[in-house]
Structures are given as structure tokens and as C-alpha cells.
Scaffold this motif. Structure first.
Motif, PDB file in Angstrom:
ATOM      1  N   LEU A 161     -28.527  63.811  30.952  1.00 48.52           N
ATOM      2  CA  LEU A 161     -28.059  64.792  29.981  1.00 48.52           C
ATOM      3  C   LEU A 161     -26.553  65.005  30.048  1.00 48.52           C
ATOM      4  O   LEU A 161     -25.938  65.403  29.054  1.00 48.52           O
ATOM      5  CB  LEU A 161     -28.761  66.133  30.224  1.00 48.52           C
ATOM      6  CG  LEU A 161     -30.288  66.127  30.139  1.00 48.52           C
ATOM      7  CD1 LEU A 161     -30.854  67.436  30.666  1.00 48.52           C
ATOM      8  CD2 LEU A 161     -30.745  65.877  28.707  1.00 48.52           C
ATOM      9  N   LYS A 254     -34.386  53.974  23.643  1.00 49.90           N
ATOM     10  CA  LYS A 254     -35.483  54.623  22.925  1.00 49.90           C
ATOM     11  C   LYS A 254     -36.832  54.008  23.332  1.00 49.90           C
ATOM     12  O   LYS A 254     -37.805  54.718  23.589  1.00 49.90           O
ATOM     13  CB  LYS A 254     -35.263  54.511  21.417  1.00 49.90           C
ATOM     14  CG  LYS A 254     -36.209  55.340  20.558  1.00 49.90           C
ATOM     15  CD  LYS A 254     -35.775  55.266  19.089  1.00 49.90           C
ATOM     16  CE  LYS A 254     -36.608  56.198  18.221  1.00 49.90           C
ATOM     17  NZ  LYS A 254     -38.018  55.783  18.161  1.00 49.90           N
ATOM     18  N   ASP A 264     -38.026  65.235  29.439  1.00 51.92           N
ATOM     19  CA  ASP A 264     -37.268  66.388  28.967  1.00 51.92           C
ATOM     20  C   ASP A 264     -36.888  66.159  27.498  1.00 51.92           C
ATOM     21  O   ASP A 264     -36.230  65.170  27.160  1.00 51.92           O
ATOM     22  CB  ASP A 264     -36.008  66.551  29.832  1.00 51.92           C
ATOM     23  CG  ASP A 264     -35.265  67.840  29.568  1.00 51.92           C
ATOM     24  OD1 ASP A 264     -35.151  68.235  28.400  1.00 51.92           O
ATOM     25  OD2 ASP A 264     -34.783  68.445  30.550  1.00 51.92           O
ATOM     26  N   LYS A 265     -37.266  67.053  26.623  1.00 54.93           N
ATOM     27  CA  LYS A 265     -37.032  66.880  25.197  1.00 54.93           C
ATOM     28  C   LYS A 265     -35.560  66.951  24.822  1.00 54.93           C
ATOM     29  O   LYS A 265     -35.168  66.529  23.725  1.00 54.93           O
ATOM     30  CB  LYS A 265     -37.836  67.923  24.391  1.00 54.93           C
ATOM     31  CG  LYS A 265     -39.347  67.788  24.565  1.00 54.93           C
ATOM     32  CD  LYS A 265     -39.819  66.344  24.283  1.00 54.93           C
ATOM     33  CE  LYS A 265     -41.307  66.184  24.518  1.00 54.93           C
ATOM     34  NZ  LYS A 265     -41.745  64.773  24.364  1.00 54.93           N
ATOM     35  N   ARG A 266     -34.739  67.476  25.734  1.00 54.39           N
ATOM     36  CA  ARG A 266     -33.304  67.481  25.462  1.00 54.39           C
ATOM     37  C   ARG A 266     -32.756  66.065  25.398  1.00 54.39           C
ATOM     38  O   ARG A 266     -31.771  65.801  24.693  1.00 54.39           O
ATOM     39  CB  ARG A 266     -32.565  68.293  26.539  1.00 54.39           C
ATOM     40  CG  ARG A 266     -32.836  69.793  26.487  1.00 54.39           C
ATOM     41  CD  ARG A 266     -32.157  70.498  27.642  1.00 54.39           C
ATOM     42  NE  ARG A 266     -32.707  70.070  28.929  1.00 54.39           N
ATOM     43  CZ  ARG A 266     -32.208  70.433  30.118  1.00 54.39           C
ATOM     44  NH1 ARG A 266     -31.140  71.232  30.165  1.00 54.39           N
ATOM     45  NH2 ARG A 266     -32.770  70.031  31.230  1.00 54.39           N
ATOM     46  N   ASP A 268     -34.353  63.471  24.109  1.00 51.62           N
ATOM     47  CA  ASP A 268     -34.661  62.997  22.752  1.00 51.62           C
ATOM     48  C   ASP A 268     -33.656  63.536  21.738  1.00 51.62           C
ATOM     49  O   ASP A 268     -33.243  62.824  20.815  1.00 51.62           O
ATOM     50  CB  ASP A 268     -36.073  63.426  22.356  1.00 51.62           C
ATOM     51  CG  ASP A 268     -37.145  62.720  23.163  1.00 51.62           C
ATOM     52  OD1 ASP A 268     -36.871  61.630  23.700  1.00 51.62           O
ATOM     53  OD2 ASP A 268     -38.253  63.263  23.277  1.00 51.62           O
ATOM     54  N   LYS A 269     -33.275  64.791  21.927  1.00 53.26           N
ATOM     55  CA  LYS A 269     -32.323  65.400  20.994  1.00 53.26           C
ATOM     56  C   LYS A 269     -30.962  64.694  21.068  1.00 53.26           C
ATOM     57  O   LYS A 269     -30.352  64.395  20.023  1.00 53.26           O
ATOM     58  CB  LYS A 269     -32.169  66.885  21.323  1.00 53.26           C
ATOM     59  CG  LYS A 269     -31.283  67.644  20.348  1.00 53.26           C
ATOM     60  CD  LYS A 269     -31.243  69.127  20.685  1.00 53.26           C
ATOM     61  CE  LYS A 269     -30.349  69.882  19.716  1.00 53.26           C
ATOM     62  NZ  LYS A 269     -30.309  71.350  20.043  1.00 53.26           N
ATOM     63  N   LEU A 270     -30.499  64.401  22.276  1.00 54.87           N
ATOM     64  CA  LEU A 270     -29.226  63.707  22.435  1.00 54.87           C
ATOM     65  C   LEU A 270     -29.303  62.287  21.898  1.00 54.87           C
ATOM     66  O   LEU A 270     -28.351  61.784  21.286  1.00 54.87           O
ATOM     67  CB  LEU A 270     -28.817  63.696  23.911  1.00 54.87           C
ATOM     68  CG  LEU A 270     -28.374  65.035  24.499  1.00 54.87           C
ATOM     69  CD1 LEU A 270     -28.161  64.898  26.006  1.00 54.87           C
ATOM     70  CD2 LEU A 270     -27.088  65.519  23.834  1.00 54.87           C
ATOM     71  N   LYS A 272     -31.313  61.158  19.552  1.00 59.13           N
ATOM     72  CA  LYS A 272     -31.377  61.228  18.088  1.00 59.13           C
ATOM     73  C   LYS A 272     -29.975  61.395  17.500  1.00 59.13           C
ATOM     74  O   LYS A 272     -29.628  60.745  16.498  1.00 59.13           O
ATOM     75  CB  LYS A 272     -32.277  62.389  17.668  1.00 59.13           C
ATOM     76  CG  LYS A 272     -32.442  62.524  16.163  1.00 59.13           C
ATOM     77  CD  LYS A 272     -33.374  63.681  15.822  1.00 59.13           C
ATOM     78  CE  LYS A 272     -33.543  63.824  14.305  1.00 59.13           C
ATOM     79  NZ  LYS A 272     -34.444  64.960  13.965  1.00 59.13           N
ATOM     80  N   LYS A 273     -29.165  62.244  18.115  1.00 60.34           N
ATOM     81  CA  LYS A 273     -27.790  62.440  17.646  1.00 60.34           C
ATOM     82  C   LYS A 273     -26.974  61.160  17.823  1.00 60.34           C
ATOM     83  O   LYS A 273     -26.183  60.791  16.938  1.00 60.34           O
ATOM     84  CB  LYS A 273     -27.131  63.596  18.408  1.00 60.34           C
ATOM     85  CG  LYS A 273     -25.687  63.850  17.989  1.00 60.34           C
ATOM     86  CD  LYS A 273     -25.076  64.982  18.781  1.00 60.34           C
ATOM     87  CE  LYS A 273     -23.595  65.168  18.424  1.00 60.34           C
ATOM     88  NZ  LYS A 273     -22.967  66.275  19.215  1.00 60.34           N
ATOM     89  N   MET A 276     -27.857  58.670  15.111  1.00 60.75           N
ATOM     90  CA  MET A 276     -27.670  59.120  13.740  1.00 60.75           C
ATOM     91  C   MET A 276     -26.576  58.355  12.980  1.00 60.75           C
ATOM     92  O   MET A 276     -26.753  58.029  11.800  1.00 60.75           O
ATOM     93  CB  MET A 276     -27.393  60.627  13.714  1.00 60.75           C
ATOM     94  CG  MET A 276     -27.459  61.227  12.314  1.00 60.75           C
ATOM     95  SD  MET A 276     -27.217  63.017  12.314  1.00 60.75           S
ATOM     96  CE  MET A 276     -28.735  63.547  13.111  1.00 60.75           C
ATOM     97  N   TYR A 288     -21.386  66.400  11.694  1.00 57.29           N
ATOM     98  CA  TYR A 288     -20.547  66.309  12.888  1.00 57.29           C
ATOM     99  C   TYR A 288     -19.108  65.877  12.604  1.00 57.29           C
ATOM    100  O   TYR A 288     -18.161  66.537  13.030  1.00 57.29           O
ATOM    101  CB  TYR A 288     -21.185  65.340  13.895  1.00 57.29           C
ATOM    102  CG  TYR A 288     -22.535  65.787  14.369  1.00 57.29           C
ATOM    103  CD1 TYR A 288     -22.664  66.839  15.273  1.00 57.29           C
ATOM    104  CD2 TYR A 288     -23.698  65.185  13.898  1.00 57.29           C
ATOM    105  CE1 TYR A 288     -23.918  67.268  15.711  1.00 57.29           C
ATOM    106  CE2 TYR A 288     -24.957  65.606  14.318  1.00 57.29           C
ATOM    107  CZ  TYR A 288     -25.057  66.644  15.225  1.00 57.29           C
ATOM    108  OH  TYR A 288     -26.291  67.073  15.648  1.00 57.29           O
TER     109      TYR A 288
END
Length: 308
Positions: A161, A254, A264-266, A268-270, A272-273, A276, A288
Motif C-alpha cells: 500500500l 491483477k 486487503d481491498k485497499r 484493489d482500489k489502488l 484500479k486507479k 485507469m 485526477y
């Protein structure tokens, strides 16, 4: 070799066309204050005089330095070469030294001491001196610390992270790392990263580390990370290939993360960003890029107003 001479540390150096730097690199291992090591030199099909340099050191230190190559002197890439070295390593610890980098004399001693002090750690990473001055006195060296709080232990997946390429912090250099041998019972270098994508080979290895191992980060910097315009990283950036290589890595990550359904779902969020810009460039620009440009412009205007 006599079992009583089994090394504590196996150092793995892979080389390909490094005749200009290899001797200095090898000599920095030979000059270590801690002497209970073996050096495994893996020739990745080098067509220059690098193999001659390696074999000269093997002859001078037959009980400490080993020479390996792929079948038919083939060029297989750094990941397969490192894994070949790992397969032959006998030490309780393994350290990596790139063939153009250099260690300071107390690198091994310092890191083994830290392992003794922090028995929960399975991986140790230190800061690096980004070494520009080898080209001359007009070039200033810079110490780059790993981008997380220094001199402490991290459990998974914290560093995933915090550090590049998903987080903002600087990632470690391979030449600044050491791992316990049993780490390689389940984690190896990812051999899919060849050619241009080898720029991200260390990040694929580190992703596995961040998700599975306890890592101690040290503020010490006993490795000199040579900066040179002929490097693969430099060329990939200069030729405009960086983003295709980054996308390749992120898509590999991925797929790799699918092995961890309870992750940790955080993360996945990072991820995904990070993906993008490649999948949804317009959305990324709106969310962004544009706000960042506006914020920077406002900051410059305010600075001029305050200074007027």
C-alpha cells in the motif's frame, strides 16, 4: 566442498555485457568485512569479455566463487538467471548484487546483525545511494530511502500500500536486499518479465514479498546503485515504452492477486486507479489529471500574489 565451509550468505550476481563494471562489482564482495559468503556469478549468455573476468575470479577464489551459465551459453534474462543462482545457493541467507552496482565493505555484516536483532524479519531492505559520481566529480550522489518509516518491521500487506508502483513511496533496489533462504521455497523471480518488461522484474518479485513476508526496512545505505544513460530503465523511458511496460506489470499483478481472495481491498482500489489511465483515460483525466493541474496552477498564482 567441505560441509564445515558451507557459507552463511549466498550472493547472486547475474551479468550480461558488463565487462566495464563487473570486476568492480565482484571486488566489492571480495572486500566484505564479513567473509563467510559464497558468490554465484550467473553468465546470461554474455558475448563480451565478462565471462573471462568471472572465470578469473573463480580461479582466484575456487572455494568461494562459482560460475554458472545457461545451456548453450543462452541469454535467458535476469529472472531466469537469478533463479538459476538461487537453485545452486547453499547459504542461510541470499543477497542480490546487480553486475554494475557496488557494495560498501560492511554491507553483509550490517544486514546480518539486523537479522539477529529482528528474528521475525524474513526480508531486509535498506536505502540506496543513487550513484552518479562514478562518472566524475560534477555529478552529485543522492541517498534514496525506501518510502516508508525507517528502521522498523512491516507485516503484509503494508508495504504494498505504501511503496511504488501502487503507493507513493520509493521502492528498494535489489542490491540493497537480503532474504532468509526459506523465502525462496515459495517465492522466486517471475520469469515472464523479459525484454522491455524486465524493467519491472524486481517489482513482480517485491509484490510477492509484500504480500507474504515480514520486512525490516533499514535507513542504512551500504549499496551504490549506479546511474547510467545506457541502462534499460533509461532507454525504456527515452523511447516512450514505459507505459506499455507498466501496463504489462499491472495486468500481471491483477492476475497474481486473484490468488488472495481475502486480500486487503485497499490494494484493489489502488490497482484500479493505476490501471485507469490505460482502460479509461478520459475518466482518469477528469478525476485526477485535470484537478491536479488546476490545483498546481492555483498554487502558483497564490505564490505570486503572496510574493508581490
Amino acid at each position: 566442498m567441505d560441509a564445515s565451509k558451507t557459507p552463511m550468505v549466498s550472493v547472486i550476481t547475474c551479468f550480461y555485457k558488463e565487462e566495464k563494471f563487473l570486476e568492480e562489482t565482484i571486488q566489492s564482495v571480495v572486500s566484505q568485512s564479513y567473509t563467510h559468503w559464497e558468490l554465484i556469478l550467473v553468465d546470461d549468455g554474455s558475448p563480451d569479455s565478462s565471462p573471462d573476468i568471472a572465470l578469473r575470479y573463480v580461479k582466484a577464489y575456487p572455494d568461494k566463487i562459482i560460475y554458472l551459465q545457461h545451456k548453450n551459453h543462452a541469454n535467458k534474462g535476469v529472472c531466469k538467471s537469478r533463479n538459476l543462482g538461487i537453485a545452486h545457493a547453499r547459504g542461510e541467507y541470499i543477497a542480490y548484487l546487480d553486475a554494475d552496482d557496488v557494495w560498501l565493505a560492511n554491507k553483509l555484516e550490517n544486514q546480518l546483525t539486523l537479522f539477529d536483532k529482528h528474528p521475525q524479519a524474513t526480508v531486509l531492505m535498506e536505502a540506496s545511494l543513487y550513484w552518479y559520481s562514478w562518472q566524475g566529480n560534477n555529478h552529485q550522489d543522492v541517498v534514496i530511502e525506501i518510502g516508508a518509516a525507517q528502521n522498523q518491521l512491516y507485516i503484509p500487506p503494508t508495504l504494498m500500500l505504501q511503496l511504488y508502483p501502487l503507493g507513493p513511496g520509493a521502492a528498494p533496489c535489489p542490491s540493497g536486499m537480503m532474504v532468509r533462504r526459506n523465502v525462496h521455497d515459495h517465492i522466486l523471480f517471475v520469469e515472464d518479465f523479459i525484454g522491455d518488461t524486465a524493467v519491472y522484474e524486481d517489482q513482480a518479485f517485491l509484490a510477492q514479498i509484500y504480500l507474504n513476508e515480514n520486512v525490516y526496512i533499514s535507513s542504512a545505505h551500504n549499496n551504490l546503485y549506479r546511474q547510467r544513460p545506457a541502462s534499460q530503465v533509461f532507454n525504456v523511458h527515452q523511447d516512450g515504452r514505459y507505459h506499455s511496460v507498466r501496463q504489462y506489470y499491472l495486468e500481471w499483478l491483477k492476475r497474481y492477486l486473484d490468488q488472495y481472495p481475502e486480500r486487503d481491498k485497499r490494494i484493489d482500489k489502488l490497482l484500479k486507479k493505476a490501471l485507469m489511465p490505460y482502460y479509461y483515460p478520459f475518466t482518469f483525466a477528469v478525476l485526477y489529471t485535470l484537478p491536479s493541474k488546476i490545483k498546481n496552477k492555483v498554487r502558483r498564482v497564490m505564490k505570486r500574489v503572496l510574493n508581490s
